[in-house]
Each structure stands twice: as C-alpha cells, then as structure tokens.
Design an enzyme around this catalytic site. Structure first.
Site, PDB file in Angstrom:
ATOM      1  CB  CYS A   1      38.363  44.836  47.557  1.00  0.00           C
ATOM      2  SG  CYS A   1      38.208  46.622  47.408  1.00  0.00           S
TER       3      CYS A   1
ATOM      4  CE  LYS B   1      32.946  39.365  43.535  1.00  0.00           C
ATOM      5  NZ  LYS B   1      33.873  40.500  43.483  1.00  0.00           N
TER       6      LYS B   1
ATOM      7  CG  ASP C   1      34.508  42.757  31.558  1.00  0.00           C
ATOM      8  OD1 ASP C   1      34.272  43.592  32.452  1.00  0.00           O
ATOM      9  OD2 ASP C   1      35.615  42.636  31.012  1.00  0.00           O
TER      10      ASP C   1
HETATM   11  C1  LIG Z   1      30.575  49.967  42.397  1.00  0.00           C
HETATM   12  C2  LIG Z   1      31.215  48.628  42.659  1.00  0.00           C
HETATM   13  C3  LIG Z   1      31.327  48.174  43.950  1.00  0.00           C
HETATM   14  C4  LIG Z   1      31.910  46.926  44.230  1.00  0.00           C
HETATM   15  N1  LIG Z   1      31.954  46.475  45.506  1.00  0.00           N
HETATM   16  C5  LIG Z   1      32.395  45.195  45.760  1.00  0.00           C
HETATM   17  C6  LIG Z   1      32.302  44.624  47.049  1.00  0.00           C
HETATM   18  O1  LIG Z   1      31.817  45.232  48.018  1.00  0.00           O
HETATM   19  N2  LIG Z   1      32.769  43.360  47.208  1.00  0.00           N
HETATM   20  C7  LIG Z   1      33.304  42.623  46.178  1.00  0.00           C
HETATM   21  O2  LIG Z   1      33.698  41.468  46.359  1.00  0.00           O
HETATM   22  N3  LIG Z   1      33.399  43.151  44.945  1.00  0.00           N
HETATM   23  C8  LIG Z   1      32.933  44.396  44.711  1.00  0.00           C
HETATM   24  N4  LIG Z   1      32.965  44.886  43.435  1.00  0.00           N
HETATM   25  C9  LIG Z   1      33.428  44.020  42.334  1.00  0.00           C
HETATM   26  C10 LIG Z   1      32.246  43.249  41.709  1.00  0.00           C
HETATM   27  O3  LIG Z   1      31.663  42.375  42.636  1.00  0.00           O
HETATM   28  C11 LIG Z   1      32.697  42.443  40.490  1.00  0.00           C
HETATM   29  O4  LIG Z   1      33.657  41.510  40.884  1.00  0.00           O
HETATM   30  C12 LIG Z   1      33.303  43.321  39.396  1.00  0.00           C
HETATM   31  O5  LIG Z   1      32.546  44.491  39.195  1.00  0.00           O
HETATM   32  C13 LIG Z   1      33.396  42.554  38.073  1.00  0.00           C
HETATM   33  O6  LIG Z   1      32.136  42.089  37.677  1.00  0.00           O
HETATM   34  P1  LIG Z   1      31.224  42.872  36.594  1.00  0.00           P
HETATM   35  O7  LIG Z   1      32.070  43.100  35.386  1.00  0.00           O
HETATM   36  O8  LIG Z   1      30.058  41.939  36.367  1.00  0.00           O
HETATM   37  O9  LIG Z   1      30.821  44.163  37.237  1.00  0.00           O
HETATM   38  C14 LIG Z   1      32.416  46.135  43.167  1.00  0.00           C
HETATM   39  C15 LIG Z   1      32.312  46.611  41.857  1.00  0.00           C
HETATM   40  C16 LIG Z   1      31.717  47.839  41.592  1.00  0.00           C
HETATM   41  C17 LIG Z   1      31.608  48.305  40.166  1.00  0.00           C
END
Ligand SMILES: Cc1cc2nc3c(=O)[nH]c(=O)nc-3n(C[C@H](O)[C@H](O)[C@H](O)COP(=O)(O)O)c2cc1C
Length: 328
Positions: free
Chosen positions: A102, A141, A206
């Site tokens: 995070c 993660k 992405d």
């Molecule tokens: C609104 C939002 C909330 C998120 N909350 C978490 C979370 O609680 N734990 C976590 O490991 N990653 C969190 N992430 C990151 C996502 O799990 C992911 O790693 C990141 O969005 C990149 O992937 P994507 O491009 O498919 O969205 C969050 C992302 C977004 C956009």
C-alpha cells in the site's frame, strides 16, 4: 498446475485484487460468478483487529461461495501482525495475505504497507513470524520497491520463498509511482526466470482487458493474473481473460441489458450485506464503470450518485432500462 498450499489451479488463475471499499463480499461474489478464481478481502489493519474494532472485523466476513479467499492484513509490528493473522485465521479463509504494497502515506509513514520496502530485513522477519503464527498458507502482495533507485523485488521473492511464503502477487510499480505511469512487468519476468523460484508469482497492474492479461502471461510467464481497477463495473473481464488465455477465444462484450442486470444484482447484494446507507454509498464507486458506454448518461449518473433512497435508485435503474434497453 499452480499450487498455493492445498489449492490447485489448472491454467492461469485469475485473482480479484484487494481494493479498500471496493472488493467487499458483494463485489467478490459478483466477480466469482464471472470467472475470478481467487478473491482477496479489503485490507484489515492489524492494530484495529487486535483492538476489536467492529468495522475492521466486518471486513473479515465472507460467504463460503467466495472461496478460495484470502484475508489481507497490514501493519508494522510483528506481535500485532501475528495476533491479527490468528484472529483472521479464526474466520477460516483459505490463506492470509500480507500487504507490503500500500503506497498511501498514512500507511507507509508508519512503516506498514509499501513503507516496509525500505526495511527488507524487518519485512522478512515480520513475514516469517506471521508464517509461523498460523497453520494456513501465507501469501504476500507487494510492489517492485520503494522508488526508481530501490527495487529489491527479485531478491526479496527468494527470501520470502525461503521463509515459507506460498505465493507472491506483485504490482509492477514502485511505491513512489503510486498509481501513476505504467506498470512495468520486466522485473516480474526476471523473477520467473530465476530457477530458484518455485512459488506462484502473480502479476498485477493495469491489466484492464483480456488482451493485456494474455500479453502479461505470454511475455512475462506469470503464474497468475491479478485484476483490480479493470474489474470495477466490469466483472466480465475474468471470463473474457480466461477464455482468451485457455481457449484463445475472444468473448463479446456484455450488452447494456447484461450490464444493468449485474449492476442491479450487485446493488441488492450490497444493501443486503451492508445495510441501506453503506450499501448505497459503496455502490457509488461502481456505477460509472457499469454504465461507461452509455451516451448522454451524465444526468442519470449524477442522480445515481446523489440519491439517498433505495426506491429512488431502483426507479433510476428502471429509467435506464426504458431509455437504453426497451427502445433498442
Ligand atoms: C480503490 C483501491 C483500493 C485498493 N485497496 C487495496 C488494498 O486494500 N490492499 C491492497 O493490497 N491493494 C489495494 N489496492 C491496490 C490494488 O490491489 C492493485 O494492486 C492496484 O490497483 C493495481 O492493480 P490494477 O491496475 O489492476 O488496479 C487498491 C487499489 C485501488 C484502486
């Protein structure tokens, strides 16, 4: 075959990414229905869990239909992380996922989330203690590293495997990138080239359509694909990706009718799980994406985002049906 503890997957398992305020039980069930193989809870603060904060405990609840499911925890102290992992394990998830990714200042400032990427020995030490504290598998993660000059991910994954972590999902950005720029899978590909690594490596960042899922799989040989924002208002991405990855078949996009039907189902589930107020608030994060292709939709969207009554929202759904479905 991809294996995490006793869980076994043929092909390339697709993960719904943990997303605070988005990937709650209702959304996880919807994604499951449309082909997500594994789902992970929103992150739960270890400090809040050990203090019995009710709102955080709520995040640990799930429906058996969501399995296989991981509960994600975050924190910066070994003792509270271990205790939080034990509390989470009492809810019987399939695995515990530790958030070392995070990027939000409130979290990293205290050394939790991606903050711990600045102290790899402590990250590994806390992770090992959590692995030893629970009987179920522990996964991690994380991101590539802290910033452009500090990307320890390749060696970090070796260390995590050595202490018993059973899978890693890696967002192809550094902490300093936050969500800007483009996710880079080069180092994730390097991990897959490392003959020492046998645990599943899940690629994330992405992946917004089936083509991108295929590209990441083919070019970087990841074992699994994790999808976050690309699934918001678009749970069909899982079946479309699966069909392309496993059968090389392109799936037609959902019709407006299907989009509306799934949004309505998601809405009702959300209300059922969280009650009227929070259920409606949560759904506001999803409307724009569910109805992204509709033209002249702005006025209706504003109504959806400002309405505070269940009946009003249901009436707006009917309006969408009348305007965009019945007449076409
Ligand atoms: C609104 C939002 C909330 C998120 N909350 C978490 C979370 O609680 N734990 C976590 O490991 N990653 C969190 N992430 C990151 C996502 O799990 C992911 O790693 C990141 O969005 C990149 O992937 P994507 O491009 O498919 O969205 C969050 C992302 C977004 C956009």
């Amino acid at each position: 075959m991809v294996q995490i503890g006793n869980l076994q997957f043929n092909g390339t398992p697709l993960f719904l990414a943990p997303m605070e305020d988005v990937s709650d039980s209702a959304f996880r069930l919807i994604c499951k229905e449309f082909g997500a193989d594994v789902v992970i809870s929103e992150f739960a603060s270890s400090e809040a869990l050990i203090r019995d904060v009710k709102q955080t405990q709520e995040k640990l609840k799930f429906d058996d239909k969501e399995r296989p499911l991981g509960i994600q925890i975050f924190g910066n102290q070994a003792a509270s992380m271990c205790e939080a992992a034990r509390i989470a394990a009492d809810y019987h998830p399939d695995f515990i996922d530790i958030n070392w990714g995070c990027p939000v200042k409130k979290v990293t400032g205290k050394g939790a989330g991606a903050g711990m990427l600045q102290n790899i020995p402590l990250l590994v030490d806390i992770t090992k203690q959590v692995v030893d504290a629970v009987k179920i598998p522990v996964t991690v993660k994380t991101r590539l590293g802290w910033d452009e000059t500090n990307k320890p991910i390749v060696h970090l994954v070796e260390q995590l495997q050595d202490i018993g972590v059973q899978a890693v999902s890696i967002h192809g950005r550094s902490r300093s990138m936050m969500y800007k720029g483009e996710a880079d899978f080069t180092l994730i590909g390097k991990i897959k080239e490392n003959p020492r690594i046998s645990i599943p490596v899940i690629g994330n960042g992405d992946i917004v359509n089936a083509d991108k899922a295929m590209y990441v799989k083919q070019h970087y040989r990841v074992d699994g694909i994790m999808i976050g924002r690309g699934a918001i208002g678009n749970p069909w991405i899982f079946n479309a990706s699966k069909s392309l990855l496993d059968k090389n078949k392109i799936t037609p996009p959902p019709t407006v009718q299907e989009r509306l039907a799934v949004c309505k189902k998601h809405f009702e589930l959300s209300i059922q799980n969280k009650g009227e107020h929070y259920g409606m608030l949560t759904m506001r994060k999803h409307y724009k994406s569910y109805f992204r292709e509709l033209i002249n939709f702005k006025e209706i969207r504003i109504k959806l985002l400002t309405s505070n009554s269940l009946d009003e929202i249901r009436a707006i759904f009917q309006e969408i049906e009348g305007k965009y479905i019945t007449q076409t």
